[in-house]
Design a protein around this motif. Structure first.
Motif, short mmCIF file in Angstrom:
data_model
loop_
_atom_site.label_atom_id
_atom_site.label_comp_id
_atom_site.label_asym_id
_atom_site.label_seq_id
_atom_site.Cartn_x
_atom_site.Cartn_y
_atom_site.Cartn_z
N ASP A 1 0.83 -1.19 0.00
CA ASP A 1 0.00 0.00 0.00
C ASP A 1 0.87 1.25 0.00
N GLU B 1 -6.91 5.01 -5.83
CA GLU B 1 -7.55 4.26 -4.73
C GLU B 1 -7.15 4.84 -3.39
N ARG B 2 -5.87 5.13 -3.31
CA ARG B 2 -5.35 5.64 -2.07
C ARG B 2 -5.94 7.01 -1.74
N ARG C 1 -3.59 2.76 -8.31
CA ARG C 1 -3.36 2.60 -6.88
C ARG C 1 -3.40 3.95 -6.17
N ILE C 2 -2.79 4.93 -6.85
CA ILE C 2 -2.75 6.25 -6.22
C ILE C 2 -4.16 6.80 -6.10
N SER D 1 2.72 1.74 -3.28
CA SER D 1 1.92 1.65 -4.49
C SER D 1 2.43 2.63 -5.55
N PHE D 2 3.05 3.70 -5.10
CA PHE D 2 3.48 4.71 -6.06
C PHE D 2 4.58 4.22 -6.98
N LYS E 1 -9.34 6.52 -0.47
CA LYS E 1 -9.29 6.01 0.90
C LYS E 1 -9.03 7.16 1.87
#
Lengths: 670, 716
Positions: free
Chosen positions: A650, B114-115, B111-112, A653-654, B118
């Motif tokens: 997590d 999603e983050r 992902r970014i 992720s970047f 969140k």
């Protein structure tokens, strides 16, 4: 058109979401409990009657008629909408008939129940020797009909190849292509095999190929994004290097080993990297640590494998700082380095955790007892062990990609499995993979007798009794298999037996070339075989002529493992497929499991009470308790690894997949 | 410096090309004598601070090179201080999370995203949880501020400071001069009619306050991009975001921006004080008064209090040079518990020095206690106004302040990865502490007693009243002397009475004359005249009796106690007015007053005992071995001394005698032990009766207390 669809699906992977926690976790557990306690097996048993009926009916069909029916089923599965129970049962009936015609094996009801369980994404607990290979292919055919990739995971390359070949006829008869991927295949061959409907492969190969594909794709697995990227950059060169075509269905044989025991060891794709710094440091640390004494300069916790420095130790290291390269001179770093060297000294023992083969440190897998050439411990530790053994330091592996099996298998859309030993894993399998476990009743009643365990005060007494027991059984002509935990112990016992002129074969990682021959002989009359855990999963010991009359194979476990399942695997070597056999464990309260997982005061109480009236009973309880603790501890560690894995990915992720513009040399090794 | 030199996750970052985003502003700041680099994202005014060692690495990051190349270069340059691989990874993910990095190749945007989602959810949840302080951004005032910047520089200057000080002094002077009317008018502050003015004054002042922050921030070169409405306990108030001041290098500048709100508010309050002092009754007058009070008292109470997370908190944190004081204060406590109680290893202390640890720890303790109290007070206040809302708030407060921490602790003990092999020890310690606490609360009985105010009364005493109204003329026996029955105590005179007697006497003479006349002339008139005569004689007798009664005599033997009387010479006493008592014996009782709730505790016990402590002699308790509850409700106190108007604690209706209570009570009578050494008891002296009850566990006591509060306040 179809090529676009195939190409689209090629990298389709389910996103593995984090484990539910808190109230969600509780609800998840409750659902799992309900799913496990549903009377699925009883329903399937009834359905199996129907299947058998249909397969009997199908006997009268001509080959062409059967092919036509199979192909009709194939098309229905392909669309997979509106697939009713009725059709499913008919399909299985036809496959059963096909199996009879192609392999000459008509599936037993147990195997059909197993196939239903697999089809419904359960983990089927089936006794060893119930024919899991056929069970898997029954489910494999149905999965293959969907044309989505179906991977059947086997314990080793040999089994992958054997099963694929063994079942090829059935698959072809049903219109399903089958392939198998083993270590020695080249990339193109792999791609070729992965393009088949059903692929037999080991988890290691599978994950390795997956990771290599990921590196090619730079971690972009979402088909939409991948295609957009492809369109925007225009390049298609990379795509050709993808070997797999997405993760859809997996049927895992030996599910407990793959999905539980080994699930946290990540698979790492790496190349040896030049790292002078680390090598220098490992050598320097070894010299430094030789000045330190246990319990004076550092304390050791055997259970958690943690060493901590005392104040005396810290000041000793301070005094010797100049020995270290500058990078390690800050106090935090040098302590870390020293702790690692201490760990190498205290927790890693030759011929237990590793063996030295041809001047190289080779890891021994503690659960299977096999050598793991090419594998190495984490950064620095491997070099520290090598420094201790004074062999030439290897170049530390430079990681290019890594993923744990745990997370990998969570990426499948349909996951199912089989195993003979699933004791105590139901909860974990559900929590981590949403896999419910069902127990499938055995075809023939088990004839294995498990004798009550013998408990001894000291290891000395234990070994004496083991030797006595072996010679006793051997005199009656029964073959005996003795399981030991480490290479050291197996060699030690062999020596003891030699002394009293009992010939024996030793099966351990150091003699692995002779494995096939030793296993072949192990069931012969009067044969004594000493084995580490290598004689566990997948080892089929066939009884020799007339041995069954004498009572079959006798198995002695000389020490219990940290997981009961590993013990049962050893016991499972006897009494296979309804043959007679017996098993007994002989343990002492000095065994590692007790000393590591029992508080010191309880150990002392056991020692004092041992000779008393209920002393042995009590000791037995303490032993069982230690084993339970060990299992729970292992479970916790796995859970923690998974959580940390999630946290890490997590926060990272970047970076994407993280293989940007690094050398994608072909010299990658696992 | 922590973390391994080599990391297994290194491959995730090694190959990426990354640099600090060009928007990032870097300031070097000193925090408690330690160098830090503060990275500022000017787009959202977020700050991250990193160590110089980390900065040495970060500043060398460039999209031209891979992270690995930069790291290796750093190793060559600073072999002993360069960050390890694990630190580099942590650093990069910290900077990425703060959105401070620039990537050459697009990173995993999914992902970014999603983050980001969140994070949004988490922020929303945070907002919902702190529902007492909701912020709604509305407007960007930056361009306006830029236009008026020269003006700001003029106002916020040394000259401005002098003017400010002068006005404050004048205002304070005005208040001091009219202090009595301040106190008077404060009473009416929360009167329903004033609430709307109060609110308007509040909104205006908060606007000024926030403008103060914004202007001061601009004065020192900061930027203010957000202005909006904050719902403080559901009351809309303006707010501004001046957090760009955190990037100021000078900590006093930062502190000044924090204090600017209060500075402007006080200024307005002082002006209002001057207006208030110069105007008479009217709208302007009361508006000025409201502003004065809010601008000074409420401003200092909330914003001047560093324990709440308003202005003073940030000022304190700037002055102490400890950013994130509150969060780190909690961490400090957790750290100590982990280190000394749970004996965790490999801990990273949140404080960089002992002094900092001291500040953090004391702030943590004080602010937690204070916050709890404030939450409790707010909840009670709201519950008094709107009961259901109060219940809701109580539930939310309980879940935030009690249930969530408990869940956190359970998670920490059983699941979290922070505990390693010391988990059993930590669990054992927590559980035993908990069971000890439970044991103390539920099992171990604590002395339990009820305190009741009361007065001493003699067992045999006679109240002496006036039988006839009159002016007090002479006190024949001073208070405190003993008297025999029949002794003259006091003499009253009543000239009216004397006059009446004389008139009656003359009337008798007149009637006697009439009788003798009638006997000679009209025999028939004799009977009525005689009747009148006898009536008049009766009246005379009565009057003389009353005159007789003007001389008050002792009705029994004893000690004459009338300490107040001498002050009332020549005053008029009504009939039946209380004069004093004649205390006949040495046996005294203590009559105490208990509330209904207390009485319900007392009923059911047969032999109660206790202690009496008299005012002024509290160090000499007198044992009272026998205590009786008189089982009927009363509304009139035995003495006015016990009521509010007499200086006591019991609420009374404001009537003349000050004895009628607002709530019914019960009387408790305590007998003293026989011999009290060295103590002279006086009838009427007041004190406290402490009635010992059988010991009770604390939880039972608290439960009863809470139950009673609920019952009393909300009639539950």
């Amino acid at each position: 058109m179809s090529s676009l669809a195939t190409s689209y699906r090629r990298t389709k992977v389910r996103d593995d979401e984090a484990l539910p926690s808190g109230a969600d976790g509780l609800a998840h557990d409750i659902i799992g409990f309900v799913r496990r306690s549903r009377p699925s097996v009883r329903i399937w048993m009834q359905q199996v009657q129907e299947i058998i009926q249909r397969s009997q009916d199908a006997r009268s069909l001509t080959d062409e008629q059967l092919t036509a029916r199979l192909s009709a089923h194939r098309h229905r599965h392909r669309v997979s909408d509106g697939l009713t129970d009725e059709m499913l049962l008919d399909a299985l009936g036809c496959i059963a008939e096909a199996a009879d015609r192609t392999l000459g094996k008509r599936p037993y009801p147990v195997q059909l129940v197993g196939a239903l369980a697999l089809h419904h994404n359960y983990v089927a607990e089936m006794l060893p020797g119930e024919g899991k290979t056929l069970t898997a292919s029954l489910a494999g055919v149905m999965a293959g009909w969907r044309r989505e990739p179906c991977h059947i995971i086997t314990a080793n390359d040999y089994l992958a190849q054997r099963d694929a070949e063994l079942m090829a006829a059935l698959y072809h008869r049903c219109g399903v292509s089958v392939g198998c991927v083993t270590l020695d295949l080249k990339a193109e061959q792999r791609a070729e095999n992965y393009s088949k409907d059903v692929v037999y492969v080991t988890s290691k190969e599978l994950l390795g190929d997956f990771l290599r594909d990921q590196m090619v794709l730079d971690g972009v697995t979402d088909p939409d994004r991948r295609l957009i990227r492809k369109l925007s950059t225009g390049g298609d060169a990379d795509e050709s290097r993808i070997t797999m075509r997405g993760l859809h269905t997996a049927i895992v044989d030996e599910a407990d080993s793959v999905l539980v025991d080994d699930s946290t060891t990540p698979l790492i794709i790496s190349v040896p990297g030049k790292n002078r710094l680390l090598k220098d440091a490992a050598l320097a640390a070894k010299v430094l640590v030789s000045e330190l004494k246990r319990d004076i300069h550092y304390l050791v916790d055997d259970r958690h494998k943690v060493a901590s420095l005392t104040n005396a130790g810290v000041s000793q290291i301070d005094a010797l700082t100049d020995l270290l390269p500058p990078l390690w001179q800050s106090s935090q770093r040098r302590q870390e380095l020293v702790r690692q060297a201490i760990s190498a000294r205290e927790f890693y023992h030759r011929n237990r955790q590793y063996a030295v083969v041809d001047g190289e440190v080779v890891i021994v897998d503690e659960k299977t007892g096999r050598l793991q050439p090419g594998r190495s411990w984490s950064y620095g530790l491997h070099q520290a062990v090598e420094a201790k053994e004074e062999v030439e330091l290897s170049d530390p592996a430079e990681t290019h990609a890594r993923l744990s099996f745990q997370r990998f298998f969570r990426k499948y859309q349909r996951l199912s499995g089989m195993s003979g030993t699933l004791q105590g894993t139901a909860q974990e399998l559900w929590r981590v993979y949403r896999l419910p476990v069902v127990k499938i009743p055995p075809r023939v009643p088990l004839q294995r007798k498990v004798l009550p365990a013998c408990l001894f005060f000291s290891k000395e007494e234990k070994w004496n009794q083991v030797v006595d027991s072996v010679s006793q059984h051997q005199r009656t002509g029964r073959p005996v298999l003795v399981g030991t935990r480490s290479i050291v112990e197996s060699e030690f016992l062999a020596q003891r037996l030699e002394e009293i002129d009992i010939p024996c074969n030793v099966l351990n990682a150091l003699h692995h070339e002779e494995e096939a021959r030793i296993v072949e002989l192990a069931g012969q009359r009067g044969r004594v075989t000493i084995a580490t855990n290598m004689a566990g999963r997948g080892t089929d010991i066939l009884l020799g002529e007339g041995v069954a009359h004498q009572g079959g194979l006798h198995v002695i476990a000389t020490e219990l493992h940290e997981s009961q399942r590993v013990d049962w695997q050893l016991f499972g070597r006897c009494g296979r497929q309804g043959e007679p056999g017996s098993a007994q464990s002989m343990v002492s309260i000095e065994d590692d499991v007790i000393s590591q997982y029992t508080p010191r005061w309880l150990q002392r109480v056991v020692q004092m009470a041992f000779t008393a009236r209920f002393g042995r009973l009590f000791a037995g309880w303490v032993y069982a308790r230690a084993q339970r603790k060990a299992e729970r501890y292992a479970y916790r560690m796995r859970n923690r690894m998974l959580q940390q894995d999630f946290l890490l990915s997590d926060s990272l992720s970047f970076t994407g997949f993280g293989s940007h513009s690094r050398s994608r040399s072909d010299g990658e090794s696992i | 410096m922590s973390g391994s030199v080599f990391s297994e996750s290194w491959h995730r970052v090694a190959g990426i090309h990354v640099g600090l985003a060009s928007k990032v502003e870097v300031h070097k700041q000193l925090f408690r004598g330690r160098q830090w680099y503060v990275l500022k994202d000017p787009f959202n005014n977020r700050f991250s601070r990193i160590t110089p060692e980390a900065y040495n690495f970060v500043m060398r990051l460039t999209p031209e090179k891979t992270v690995e190349q930069v790291w290796e270069h750093c190793l060559e340059l600073f072999p002993s201080t360069a960050p390890g691989q694990e630190e580099v990874i942590q650093l990069l993910s910290q900077l990425q999370a703060a959105n401070l990095l620039y990537f050459k190749n697009a990173p995993d945007s999914q992902r970014i995203f999603e983050r980001y989602q969140k994070q949004q959810r988490r922020e929303l949840r945070g907002k919902l949880l702190s529902f007492l302080f909701i912020r709604i951004p509305l407007w960007n005032p930056e361009s306006l501020l830029r236009k008026i910047e020269p003006f700001i520089r003029m106002v916020f200057s040394v000259f401005g400071a002098i003017v400010w000080l002068l006005v404050i002094l004048l205002g304070a002077n005005a208040v001091a001069e009219n202090f009595s009317s301040v106190a008077e008018q404060t009473q009416g502050l929360l009167a329903p009619g004033n609430l709307i003015w109060l609110y308007l004054a509040l909104v205006f002042l908060k606007l000024v306050h926030e403008a103060g922050h914004a202007l001061m921030c601009k004065r020192f070169g900061g930027e203010v991009h957000t202005m909006g409405v904050m719902l403080l306990i559901f009351t809309p108030l303006p707010y501004m975001d001046a957090s760009s001041s955190w990037g100021f290098r000078n900590r006093w500048h930062r502190a000044l921006v924090g204090a600017a709100g209060m500075i402007t508010e006080l200024f307005i309050a002082a002006l209002a004080a001057l207006v208030w002092a110069k105007t008479g009754e009217g709208t302007l007058h009361s508006l000025a008064f409201n502003m004065m009070v809010i601008g000074s008292i409420s401003s200092l109470l909330f914003n001047g209090n560093p324990l709440l997370r308003f202005d003073a908190y940030f000022i304190l944190s700037d002055v102490l040079e400890i950013p994130n004081l509150y969060q780190r204060a909690q961490k400090q406590w957790i750290h100590w518990i982990e280190k000394y109680l749970f004996r965790s290893i490999n801990l990273v202390p949140p404080a960089y020095s002992r002094v900092e640890a001291f500040w953090l720890a004391s702030y943590g303790a004080l602010s937690t206690v204070y916050r709890l109290l404030v939450v409790l007070a707010i909840t009670l206040f709201v519950a008094d106004q709107w009961f259901l809302l109060g219940i809701l708030m109580a539930i939310i407060s309980i879940s935030i302040w009690i249930i969530k921490p408990i869940i956190d602790i359970i998670r920490y003990l059983f699941v979290s990865t922070k505990l390693g092999r010391n988990r059993p020890w930590a669990q054992f310690l927590t559980l035993s502490a908990l069971s000890m606490l439970l044991l103390v609360l539920t099992v171990i009985p604590f002395p339990h007693s009820i305190r009741a105010p009361g007065i001493i009364e003699s067992e045999h005493f006679t109240n002496v009243y006036t039988s006839t109204a009159g002016y007090l003329e002479r006190i024949r026996v001073e208070s405190g002397r003993s008297v025999e029955k029949g002794d003259v105590l006091i003499e009253f005179i009543n000239t009216e009475l004397d006059l009446d007697i004389r008139t009656t006497r003359y009337q008798i003479l007149e009637t006697q004359a009439l009788v003798s006349q009638a006997r000679n002339r009209i025999i028939a008139d004799i009977a009525p005249a005689r009747a009148r005569l006898s009536l008049l004689k009766e009246k005379l007798a009565g009057l003389e009796q009353r005159r007789e009664e003007l001389t008050v005599r002792a009705s029994s033997s004893g000690v004459w106690i009338a300490p107040e009387l001498s002050r009332h010479r020549n005053t008029w006493f009504k009939r039946r007015a209380e004069l004093g008592v004649i205390v006949a014996s040495d046996a005294y009782n203590f009559t105490a007053v208990v509330s209904q709730e207390q009485a319900s505790d007392l009923f059911g016990f047969d032999n109660l005992s206790g202690e009496v402590r008299l005012w002024g002699r509290t160090n000499q308790p007198i044992t009272a071995p026998e205590i009786q509850v008189i089982p009927y409700e009363r509304w009139v106190l035995p003495s006015a001394v016990l009521g509010w108007s007499g200086g006591g604690d019991i609420a009374v209706v404001s009537t003349e005698d000050g004895k009628t209570t607002t709530e019914a009570f019960f009387e408790v009578s305590a007998k003293f032990q026989d011999d009290i050494e060295g103590m002279t008891l006086y009838h009427g002296s007041s004190g406290i009766l402490q009635i010992s009850l059988p010991p009770k566990p604390l939880i039972q006591k608290w439960y009863m207390a809470i139950e009673q509060v609920l019952q009393k306040r909300y009639r539950l």
